[in-house]
Design a protein around this motif. Structure first.
Motif, PDB file in Angstrom:
ATOM      1  N   TRP A 145       0.821  -1.213   0.000  1.00  9.35           N
ATOM      2  CA  TRP A 145       0.000   0.000   0.000  1.00  9.35           C
ATOM      3  C   TRP A 145       0.857   1.266   0.000  1.00  9.35           C
ATOM      4  O   TRP A 145       0.535   2.249  -0.675  1.00  9.35           O
ATOM      5  CB  TRP A 145      -0.949   0.013   1.208  1.00  9.35           C
ATOM      6  N   ALA A 146       1.928   1.247   0.773  1.00  8.25           N
ATOM      7  CA  ALA A 146       2.798   2.429   0.831  1.00  8.25           C
ATOM      8  C   ALA A 146       3.331   2.733  -0.566  1.00  8.25           C
ATOM      9  O   ALA A 146       3.337   3.882  -1.015  1.00  8.25           O
ATOM     10  CB  ALA A 146       3.946   2.196   1.812  1.00  8.25           C
ATOM     11  N   GLU A 147       3.730   1.682  -1.279  1.00  8.27           N
ATOM     12  CA  GLU A 147       4.243   1.843  -2.629  1.00  8.27           C
ATOM     13  C   GLU A 147       3.152   2.352  -3.576  1.00  8.27           C
ATOM     14  O   GLU A 147       3.340   3.288  -4.345  1.00  8.27           O
ATOM     15  CB  GLU A 147       4.817   0.501  -3.104  1.00  8.27           C
ATOM     16  N   LYS A 148       1.988   1.735  -3.465  1.00  9.03           N
ATOM     17  CA  LYS A 148       0.848   2.076  -4.325  1.00  9.03           C
ATOM     18  C   LYS A 148       0.436   3.540  -4.132  1.00  9.03           C
ATOM     19  O   LYS A 148       0.235   4.286  -5.087  1.00  9.03           O
ATOM     20  CB  LYS A 148      -0.315   1.128  -3.974  1.00  9.03           C
ATOM     21  N   ASN A 177       0.646   6.906  -6.536  1.00  6.70           N
ATOM     22  CA  ASN A 177      -0.458   7.820  -6.840  1.00  6.70           C
ATOM     23  C   ASN A 177      -0.028   9.263  -6.658  1.00  6.70           C
ATOM     24  O   ASN A 177      -0.328  10.127  -7.479  1.00  6.70           O
ATOM     25  CB  ASN A 177      -1.657   7.562  -5.906  1.00  6.70           C
ATOM     26  N   ARG A 178       0.689   9.483  -5.561  1.00  2.00           N
ATOM     27  CA  ARG A 178       1.120  10.844  -5.264  1.00  2.00           C
ATOM     28  C   ARG A 178       2.096  11.358  -6.325  1.00  2.00           C
ATOM     29  O   ARG A 178       2.023  12.505  -6.751  1.00  2.00           O
ATOM     30  CB  ARG A 178       1.757  10.902  -3.884  1.00  2.00           C
ATOM     31  N   ARG A 179       3.006  10.484  -6.731  1.00  2.00           N
ATOM     32  CA  ARG A 179       3.955  10.881  -7.785  1.00  2.00           C
ATOM     33  C   ARG A 179       3.228  11.155  -9.099  1.00  2.00           C
ATOM     34  O   ARG A 179       3.560  12.083  -9.821  1.00  2.00           O
ATOM     35  CB  ARG A 179       5.004   9.779  -7.994  1.00  2.00           C
ATOM     36  N   ARG A 180       2.214  10.334  -9.385  1.00  2.00           N
ATOM     37  CA  ARG A 180       1.445  10.535 -10.618  1.00  2.00           C
ATOM     38  C   ARG A 180       0.702  11.877 -10.575  1.00  2.00           C
ATOM     39  O   ARG A 180       0.632  12.584 -11.572  1.00  2.00           O
ATOM     40  CB  ARG A 180       0.460   9.378 -10.805  1.00  2.00           C
ATOM     41  N   ASP A 181       0.172  12.223  -9.405  1.00  2.00           N
ATOM     42  CA  ASP A 181      -0.504  13.514  -9.282  1.00  2.00           C
ATOM     43  C   ASP A 181       0.458  14.668  -9.567  1.00  2.00           C
ATOM     44  O   ASP A 181       0.123  15.610 -10.282  1.00  2.00           O
ATOM     45  CB  ASP A 181      -1.070  13.701  -7.861  1.00  2.00           C
TER      46      ASP A 181
END
Ligand code: ZN
Length: 120
Positions: free
Chosen positions: A74-77, A81-85
């Motif tokens: 989950w931490a990776e996932k 997401n945050r990097r994609r944002d």
């Protein structure tokens, strides 16, 4: 728990209704140029792109949590997401658009005020 981001959340619909009620017109699900991502609420003339970010999926600093099971997955996932944002924001900024991120924990009228500030 769903592995996909929710589309057209209740909050998103309410925020659109709020903006519409204030006389703003916008497009929904417009593509971010050069990517398959979508802008939740787009104002093409003002070049303003509004994203409604869920506290869980986008790891809100106030309400973001990590599920106890599969913690590192989950931490990776969620970090992904945050990097994609951030990448989405950068792509938009490069073509002269203003990305605005609204946490779904924000009050609707506060969110609408914030967006309106970029439209006038
Ligand atoms: Zn939050």
């Amino acid at each position: 728990m769903r592995a996909q981001r929710e589309r057209d959340t209740h909050y998103e619909q309410e925020l659109r209704r709020e903006l519409h009620g204030r006389g703003y017109r916008f497009r929904i699900h417009q593509r971010v140029p050069g990517s398959r991502r979508e802008i939740d609420i787009a104002f093409p003339r003002a070049k303003v792109a509004v994203f409604v970010d869920g506290c869980f999926w986008h790891w809100c600093p106030e309400h973001g949590t990590l599920p106890k099971a599969n913690r590192s997955w989950w931490a990776e996932k969620l970090d992904q997401n945050r990097r994609r944002d951030r990448d989405t924001d950068r792509r938009l900024a490069e073509i002269g658009w203003m990305p605005i991120r609204i946490w779904e924990h924000m009050g609707l009228s506060d969110a609408a005020e914030r967006i309106a500030g970029f439209l006038s």
